[in-house]
Enzyme design. Structure first.
Site, short mmCIF file in Angstrom:
data_model
loop_
_atom_site.label_atom_id
_atom_site.label_comp_id
_atom_site.label_asym_id
_atom_site.label_seq_id
_atom_site.Cartn_x
_atom_site.Cartn_y
_atom_site.Cartn_z
N LYS A 162 13.80 7.29 2.40
CA LYS A 162 14.70 6.00 2.02
C LYS A 162 16.11 6.37 2.93
O LYS A 162 16.76 5.19 3.21
CB LYS A 162 15.05 6.20 0.61
CG LYS A 162 13.96 5.63 -0.24
CD LYS A 162 13.80 5.78 -1.71
CE LYS A 162 12.67 5.22 -2.51
NZ LYS A 162 12.58 5.91 -3.82
N THR B 220 0.87 -1.23 0.16
CA THR B 220 -0.07 0.09 -0.17
C THR B 220 0.84 0.99 -0.11
O THR B 220 2.30 1.16 0.27
CB THR B 220 -0.83 0.04 1.27
OG1 THR B 220 -0.12 -0.04 2.45
CG2 THR B 220 -1.84 -1.42 1.42
N GLU C 180 4.83 8.36 -6.62
CA GLU C 180 3.89 7.91 -5.47
C GLU C 180 2.65 8.21 -5.63
O GLU C 180 2.16 9.00 -6.63
CB GLU C 180 4.49 8.78 -4.12
CG GLU C 180 5.88 8.65 -3.68
CD GLU C 180 6.15 6.89 -3.46
OE1 GLU C 180 5.42 6.68 -2.43
OE2 GLU C 180 6.74 6.20 -3.94
N GLY D 295 13.83 0.44 -5.38
CA GLY D 295 12.91 -0.71 -5.32
C GLY D 295 13.06 -1.61 -6.48
O GLY D 295 13.11 -3.00 -6.35
N GLY E 144 4.00 5.57 -13.97
CA GLY E 144 3.48 4.72 -12.87
C GLY E 144 4.54 4.52 -11.83
O GLY E 144 4.73 3.49 -11.18
N1 HSE Z 1 8.18 7.12 -5.99
C1 HSE Z 1 9.17 6.47 -5.94
C2 HSE Z 1 10.38 6.94 -6.71
C3 HSE Z 1 9.19 5.03 -6.44
O1 HSE Z 1 10.13 7.63 -7.75
O2 HSE Z 1 11.57 6.70 -6.72
C4 HSE Z 1 10.20 4.13 -5.90
O3 HSE Z 1 10.35 4.15 -4.42
#
Ligand code: HSE
Length: 347
Positions: free
Chosen positions: A228, A100, A213, A158, A210
């Site tokens: 982070k 989520t 956030e 990620g 996509g």
């Molecule tokens: N919104 C985040 C970014 C997604 O653009 O890095 C990955 O954590």
């Protein structure tokens, strides 16, 4: 063969990609790792779909292709409300996958979901950052006391196994981590520089990817990158708090600033920096010389330079992306399964 019953909580870009990935790579994972992953529940903001024996590949693909927030339409397996206790009573999952969006004020829903999962005896794999940013010690403490694992490789960079790199540095004394930790803003800066578009147009196009956030202000104002840094500081055993990360919004960068920096053979990057000696952290736009490695990191790529007593290390990889991040999450699930086979957990 270890059977792993998984619930996916949050079914946006990463959740859907993960459902597809498990449908496509489930056999491969079974053959290679002796791990049989069964998705027994899928939850979005409006409803839940669940099946005690687990959804088969075709069902997972159908779920992934439903319109957003429509899991409740997946008859005959769905309900149009969310009640995780009821879901746990029904499908008794081994692993809770939390996907989520992060809310750094209330922590809802991911922090509550993760705590519930641990109290109910499930291992946790989270791509949601808020539980770790707001309550790292509580989450890890609860997991330890229950002999459960919490894996979170997808929370930082990620789309790449960067968290594993940091975790592999237990014997180093890391003094600084500096780099590009947000894909959305790096994509925006790249577009502004390559196509000379204004910030607002670049943001609009970033949102189509996509990767942003659910609330893109979190990317633009540096909260995502700051979160982070908080997670990295916890991994390295020198935690800083989110409120103590100094932030300058990327919205302060105008196209004219980008053009000036090009003329001066520089590039603007949105740099996140954690100084572990001083316990300080910051996220801010900064001019970088063209021959710096950081200047070469474009689009949705992320980068971190880790300075340690042994030397410097540079890691470059995908910052996000549904499918890339789903791979990182799947790796965590497999890792948890391996711990289940070994009969243990904690942290
Ligand atoms: N919104 C985040 C970014 C997604 O653009 O890095 C990955 O954590």
């Amino acid at each position: 063969m270890v059977l792993v019953r998984v619930v996916l909580v949050g079914f946006g870009s990463v959740g859907r990609s993960l459902a597809k990935l498990i449908a496509y790579k489930g056999f491969y994972v079974r053959d290679r790792f002796n791990v049989d992953i069964r998705v027994v529940g899928v939850v979005d903001s409006r409803g839940m779909a669940f099946k005690v024996g687990g959804f088969d590949g075709l069902e997972l693909l159908k779920l992934a292709n439903l319109p957003r927030s429509s899991v409740s339409q997946f008859t005959p397996y769905a309900v149009d409300y969310v009640d995780l206790n009821m879901l746990y009573d029904t499908v008794n999952p081994d692993v809770h996958v939390e996907l989520t969006p992060s809310n750094y004020e209330s922590g809802a829903p991911s922090l509550g979901n993760v705590m519930l999962a641990l109290r109910r005896g499930a291992h946790v794999v989270t791509a949601s950052k808020a539980p770790l940013v707001l309550a790292y010690d509580e989450v890890m403490g609860l997991a330890r006391s229950r002999g459960l694992r919490v894996r979170f490789s997808a929370t930082v960079m990620g789309g790449s196994p960067f968290v594993k790199v940091l975790e592999g540095m237990r014997s180093h004394e890391v003094v600084e981590v500096e780099g590009i930790l947000n894909a959305t803003t790096n994509f925006i800066l790249t577009l502004m520089e390559d196509e000379l578009v204004e910030f607002e147009e670049a943001l609009r196009r970033a949102q189509l990817l996509g990767v942003a956030e659910a609330n893109p202000d979190l990317d633009i104002n540096g909260v995502d990158a700051a979160a982070k840094l908080v997670i990295i500081s916890n991994i390295l055993g020198k935690p800083v708090k989110l409120d103590n990360v100094r932030r300058v919004s990327l919205a302060t960068v105008k196209l004219k600033d980008v053009i000036t920096s090009i003329k001066e053979n520089q590039t603007i990057k949105y740099v996140a920096k954690l100084d572990l000696k001083r316990g300080e952290a910051a996220v801010e736009p900064r001019r970088v010389k063209r021959d710096d490695t950081m200047a070469q990191v474009k689009g949705t790529l992320n980068m971190a330079r880790i300075r340690s007593d042994v030397g410097d290390y540079v890691f470059i990889g995908k910052g996000g992306g549904g499918l890339e991040t789903a791979h990182t999450v799947l790796n965590d699930i497999i890792e948890v399964a391996e711990v289940m086979v070994a009969g243990g957990g904690s942290g």
